[in-house]
Design a protein around this motif. Structure first.
Motif, short mmCIF file in Angstrom:
data_model
loop_
_atom_site.label_atom_id
_atom_site.label_comp_id
_atom_site.label_asym_id
_atom_site.label_seq_id
_atom_site.Cartn_x
_atom_site.Cartn_y
_atom_site.Cartn_z
N GLY A 194 57.86 2.06 37.79
CA GLY A 194 56.74 1.23 38.25
C GLY A 194 55.43 1.97 38.40
O GLY A 194 54.39 1.36 38.66
N SER A 195 55.47 3.31 38.25
CA SER A 195 54.21 4.07 38.37
C SER A 195 53.33 3.81 37.16
O SER A 195 53.81 3.54 36.07
CB SER A 195 54.49 5.58 38.39
OG SER A 195 55.40 5.91 39.39
N THR A 196 52.03 3.90 37.37
CA THR A 196 51.11 3.98 36.25
C THR A 196 50.67 5.43 36.14
O THR A 196 50.64 6.16 37.12
CB THR A 196 49.89 3.06 36.46
OG1 THR A 196 49.38 3.27 37.78
CG2 THR A 196 50.28 1.60 36.29
N TRP A 197 50.32 5.84 34.93
CA TRP A 197 49.97 7.25 34.75
C TRP A 197 48.85 7.42 33.74
O TRP A 197 48.68 6.62 32.82
CB TRP A 197 51.20 8.07 34.33
CG TRP A 197 51.84 7.62 33.05
CD1 TRP A 197 52.76 6.61 32.92
CD2 TRP A 197 51.63 8.14 31.74
NE1 TRP A 197 53.12 6.48 31.61
CE2 TRP A 197 52.45 7.40 30.85
CE3 TRP A 197 50.83 9.17 31.21
CZ2 TRP A 197 52.49 7.65 29.48
CZ3 TRP A 197 50.88 9.42 29.85
CH2 TRP A 197 51.70 8.67 29.00
N THR A 198 48.12 8.46 33.98
CA THR A 198 47.01 8.80 33.10
C THR A 198 47.08 10.28 32.79
O THR A 198 47.72 11.05 33.54
CB THR A 198 45.67 8.39 33.75
OG1 THR A 198 44.63 8.49 32.81
CG2 THR A 198 45.32 9.26 34.92
N VAL A 199 46.50 10.67 31.68
CA VAL A 199 46.49 12.09 31.30
C VAL A 199 45.07 12.62 31.38
O VAL A 199 44.13 12.01 30.88
CB VAL A 199 47.05 12.27 29.87
CG1 VAL A 199 46.60 13.61 29.28
CG2 VAL A 199 48.57 12.20 29.88
N THR A 200 44.95 13.77 32.04
CA THR A 200 43.72 14.55 32.00
C THR A 200 44.07 15.87 31.35
O THR A 200 44.94 16.58 31.85
CB THR A 200 43.18 14.82 33.42
OG1 THR A 200 42.75 13.58 33.98
CG2 THR A 200 42.01 15.78 33.40
N SER A 201 43.45 16.15 30.22
CA SER A 201 43.74 17.43 29.60
C SER A 201 42.44 18.20 29.42
O SER A 201 41.54 17.76 28.71
CB SER A 201 44.46 17.23 28.26
OG SER A 201 44.94 18.48 27.82
N ILE A 202 42.38 19.32 30.12
CA ILE A 202 41.15 20.11 30.18
C ILE A 202 41.11 21.02 28.96
O ILE A 202 42.10 21.67 28.64
CB ILE A 202 41.15 20.99 31.46
CG1 ILE A 202 41.47 20.16 32.71
CG2 ILE A 202 39.85 21.77 31.60
CD1 ILE A 202 40.45 19.21 33.15
N GLY A 203 39.97 21.07 28.31
CA GLY A 203 39.79 22.08 27.26
C GLY A 203 40.43 21.72 25.93
O GLY A 203 40.45 20.55 25.53
#
Ligand code: MG
Length: 270
Positions: A194-203
């Protein structure tokens, strides 16, 4: 496939106008820039504040000015940062919560930045989480490492955090988890249902991991906070970055969510 929530992180704590001429720093610049990103498809704005010298600050007066500049222009979801670089303790870092933004970031574990500690001791996490709960602010759980995800799950069991969680998986910060795609696959297996998720990828891995999130029905964060140091993005703007994700999304059958649609997806009250 779900609609795609694009979060824009326009400023951060590290980039400067010297390294990124398009960087919005003052409240008015941030308000105008976030509005352009909203027009380009962003549904959430992850906000950091700077003082008059351009240094990171946790001063709620600056957050208040930024929020009012944004709200005067659009209904994008505002997410205030409570990150480790701008304030010394929970009181300072959580001062912006009194403004009751819809969302705030909450790192649920310590790790390293390139030159400092991403300092998030247990008492500070708990204090910020309870303040968010009291003010009905949806936390975005910042996961720089597996232990932060497991801590978030534990805090949910203790009812300090409420389901469903919205989780930001952060990769590529030197001193924390790398942008190896296998790290993403491993973490996805551990997410509470049930979680929602996002990706942050630095660089350097920004584009690859953003594309993976699109394919895997996740969400994506972009912005100069995340890619300011990259050669190819030095002269870029936040609008360019949001537009690039929105265009890439089309190739994978994903349509950017409006702020209203994003509120539904992550369980915010509209
Ligand atoms: Mg941030």
């Amino acid at each position: 496939m779900d609609k795609l929530i694009i979060t824009v992180a326009p400023t951060g704590n590290v980039p400067t106008k010297e390294t990124s001429p398009g960087l919005p720093v003052t409240p008015e610049e941030i308000g105008e820039d976030v509005y352009r990103c909203y027009r380009a498809g962003a549904a959430i704005a992850h906000i950091h504040a700077r003082d008059l010298l351009g240094q990171p600050t946790a001063d709620p007066a600056v957050f208040k000015a930024i929020i009012s500049e944004i709200k005067a222009r659009c209904n994008i979801i505002i997410q205030c940062s409570t990150g480790a670089r701008a304030g010394k303790n929970a009181a300072e870092r959580g001062a912006c919560l009194a403004l009751k933004p819809e969302m705030a970031s909450l790192a649920t574990g310590s790790s390293n930045f390139p030159g400092s500690v991403n300092y998030n001791p247990p008492a500070l996490i708990k204090t910020l989480a309870l303040k968010m709960r009291d003010f009905n602010i949806k936390p975005e759980i910042e996961v720089f490492d597996l232990s932060a995800l497991e801590t978030a799950i534990w805090l949910t069991e203790k009812q300090i955090l409420q389901k469903p969680l919205h989780i930001n998986l952060v990769f590529g910060v030197p001193g924390s988890m790398s942008g190896d795609p296998r790290n993403l696959f491993f973490l996805l297996e551990k997410l509470p249902p049930g979680s929602t998720w996002t990706v942050t990828s630095i660089g350097q891995t920004h584009r690859q991991l953003s594309a993976l999130a699109l394919v895997l029905n996740g969400h994506v964060r972009t912005g100069l906070e995340d890619v300011a140091g990259l050669e190819q993005d030095k002269s870029g703007t936040n609008v360019d970055l949001v537009t690039r994700i929105a265009e890439l999304a089309k190739m994978y059958g994903r349509v950017p969510a409006t702020p209203a649609e994003a509120r539904k997806i992550i369980g915010l009250l509209d």
